[in-house]
Write an enzyme that holds these catalytic residues in place. Structure first.
Site, mmCIF file in Angstrom:
data_model
loop_
_atom_site.group_PDB
_atom_site.id
_atom_site.type_symbol
_atom_site.label_atom_id
_atom_site.label_comp_id
_atom_site.label_asym_id
_atom_site.label_seq_id
_atom_site.Cartn_x
_atom_site.Cartn_y
_atom_site.Cartn_z
ATOM 1 N N GLU A 1 0.758 -1.151 0.172
ATOM 2 C CA GLU A 1 0.015 0.014 0.009
ATOM 3 C C GLU A 1 1.006 1.297 -0.002
ATOM 4 O OE1 GLU A 1 -4.122 -1.254 2.189
ATOM 5 O OE2 GLU A 1 -2.659 -1.098 3.520
ATOM 6 N N CYS B 1 3.457 8.606 0.980
ATOM 7 C CA CYS B 1 4.021 7.493 1.932
ATOM 8 C C CYS B 1 4.086 6.360 1.350
ATOM 9 C CB CYS B 1 2.958 7.606 3.118
ATOM 10 S SG CYS B 1 3.485 6.172 4.535
ATOM 11 N N CYS C 1 6.686 -6.541 7.517
ATOM 12 C CA CYS C 1 7.784 -6.074 8.094
ATOM 13 C C CYS C 1 7.928 -7.292 9.032
ATOM 14 C CB CYS C 1 7.374 -4.769 8.708
ATOM 15 S SG CYS C 1 8.581 -4.149 9.558
ATOM 16 N N CYS D 1 6.272 -4.220 15.493
ATOM 17 C CA CYS D 1 5.899 -3.096 16.556
ATOM 18 C C CYS D 1 4.489 -3.497 17.058
ATOM 19 C CB CYS D 1 5.987 -1.786 15.956
ATOM 20 S SG CYS D 1 7.651 -1.410 15.404
ATOM 21 N N CYS E 1 1.537 -1.605 15.391
ATOM 22 C CA CYS E 1 1.479 -1.535 14.000
ATOM 23 C C CYS E 1 0.986 -2.868 13.148
ATOM 24 C CB CYS E 1 2.778 -1.213 13.315
ATOM 25 S SG CYS E 1 2.879 -1.386 11.673
ATOM 26 N N SER F 1 12.183 7.013 7.458
ATOM 27 C CA SER F 1 11.676 6.710 8.889
ATOM 28 C C SER F 1 11.941 5.459 9.259
ATOM 29 C CB SER F 1 10.093 6.706 9.042
ATOM 30 O OG SER F 1 9.692 6.678 10.364
ATOM 31 N N ASN G 1 -3.823 5.405 16.771
ATOM 32 C CA ASN G 1 -4.883 5.032 15.690
ATOM 33 C C ASN G 1 -5.424 3.587 16.247
ATOM 34 O OD1 ASN G 1 -4.788 7.343 14.311
ATOM 35 N ND2 ASN G 1 -2.685 6.508 13.620
ATOM 36 N N CYS H 1 -1.055 6.171 10.051
ATOM 37 C CA CYS H 1 0.162 5.483 10.608
ATOM 38 C C CYS H 1 -0.024 4.257 11.412
ATOM 39 C CB CYS H 1 0.859 6.658 11.726
ATOM 40 S SG CYS H 1 2.292 6.348 11.888
HETATM 41 S S1 SF4 Z 1 5.914 0.459 12.713
HETATM 42 FE FE1 SF4 Z 1 7.130 0.416 10.863
HETATM 43 S S2 SF4 Z 1 8.999 -0.932 11.676
HETATM 44 FE FE2 SF4 Z 1 7.375 -1.237 13.077
HETATM 45 S S3 SF4 Z 1 6.206 -3.094 12.372
HETATM 46 FE FE3 SF4 Z 1 5.164 -1.250 11.642
HETATM 47 S S4 SF4 Z 1 6.141 -1.124 9.399
HETATM 48 FE FE4 SF4 Z 1 7.603 -2.420 10.619
#
Ligand code: SF4
Length: 339
Positions: free
Chosen positions: A90, A103, A110, A114, A117, A188, A287, A330
């Site tokens: 995306e 973005c 990933c 985190c 996320c 980032s 969020n 985000c």
């Molecule tokens: S915040 Fe960024 S580094 Fe962390 S899991 Fe999500 S995409 Fe990966």
């Protein structure tokens, strides 16, 4: 068959030479791929039909497949793209005053995990190739004509520094071929100290943003597992070594999670941690998404946190979440496609 979009500038020169073409043909190919957004060799109308046929016998121009495009109430747009191996990524276009920021993603999924996320929940599927990174910019530019992307942030899916060489090649092409100023590009990272230092040595002059999100290793270890390998001190030491151009700063992203990292003590610790680093802090009230164990702090807590930073003389913004209604904000990218 050679994918012309996958070739670097030098490789395109060699391709043209090997095909017996004069050097100016390579410049024309670059112009048509990166400026005119040609979808195929046949679309390069500047070339004769015969030349197009000859080139098409040995090469092609790959394209991301647009699978879905959603527009938020606030004008944010989310694009779901299919790759040649059917994986999906995306990209998010965020309008803000006179800027149109894209973005972009650097990986499919990933590995960083985190906890706040959605992309992290996918795990890592694979790195994006340089042209798959750049093609997000080309494709969206084509889709929004006559408008044009003004800024790029590597904040979509993936940890850009974990796909270092491909991300660097993509930045080189975006700045050298597409002529976007590095001042308008922000990378980032969740924080890989050696790669931050290596990035600095490349002297690309792109902006650096650090996804910090905690002020103690105990908390950061839990919400950002990478901290178990590279603790806060190592990360900030690398930031101090990043060669910042005059009057530039490092942006620290801080997702505020209710009851986890949003206390006044955290704010005071943040001030002490960032001492001596030219910084700007972006506070991002979380969020929330369904099934997540973390919550968004209330308004009062967010303002109190910001005030402590402001009183200490820091530059701090509360980042308005854009595109929440289409899961484009985000930490909300997951690239699922429901046909
Ligand atoms: S915040 Fe960024 S580094 Fe962390 S899991 Fe999500 S995409 Fe990966």
């Amino acid at each position: 068959m050679t994918d012309l979009k996958a070739l670097s500038q030098e490789e395109l020169d060699s391709f043209a030479k090997n095909a017996g073409l004069p050097a100016f043909r390579s410049r024309q190919l670059i112009h048509w791929i990166y400026e005119r957004y040609a979808l195929s060799i046949d679309g390069i109308t500047e070339f004769s039909k015969k030349l197009r046929e000859e080139l098409s016998a040995r090469a092609y121009i790959s394209n991301l497949t647009l699978l879905d495009r959603q527009t938020s109430e606030d004008g944010t747009q989310k694009f779901l793209f299919g790759l040649e191996d059917s994986e999906t990524i995306e990209s998010v276009l965020i309008p803000d005053d006179d800027r149109l920021t894209l973005c972009i993603s650097s990986q499919v999924g990933c590995a960083m995990g985190c906890v706040f996320c959605l992309t992290g929940k996918l795990g890592l599927k694979r790195n994006l190739k340089p042209h798959e990174i750049i093609d997000q910019v080309i494709s969206v530019n084509r889709l929004i004509l006559p408008e044009r992307i003004t800024n790029i942030v590597f904040m979509g899916m993936g940890e850009p520094l974990a796909n270092f060489d491909h991300v660097i090649e993509a930045i080189v092409r975006i700045t050298n071929i597409m002529k976007m100023s590095p001042k308008r590009i922000t990378l980032s990272t969740s924080g890989i100290p050696l790669k931050i230092i290596e990035l600095g040595k490349k002297a690309l002059k792109v902006n650096l943003a650090i996804s910090l999100n905690a002020t103690t290793d105990a908390v950061r270890n839990v919400i950002m597992p990478i901290n178990n390998t590279y603790p806060i001190r190592a990360l900030l030491d690398a930031c101090r070594k990043y060669p910042l151009p005059v009057n530039r700063h490092i942006t620290f992203e801080y997702v505020l999670l209710k009851g986890t990292n949003d206390s006044p003590e955290d704010a005071h610790r943040l001030v002490r941690l960032l001492k001596n680093i030219p910084s700007k802090i972006n506070l991002i009230p979380f969020n929330a998404y369904s099934g997540c164990e973390y919550n968004r702090p209330d308004e009062r807590t967010v303002i109190q946190f910001q005030d402590i930073l402001l009183d200490a003389g820091m530059t701090v913004l509360i980042r308005k979440s854009k595109g929440q209604d289409i899961l484009a904000a985000c930490g909300q990218l997951k690239a699922t496609y429901k046909a």
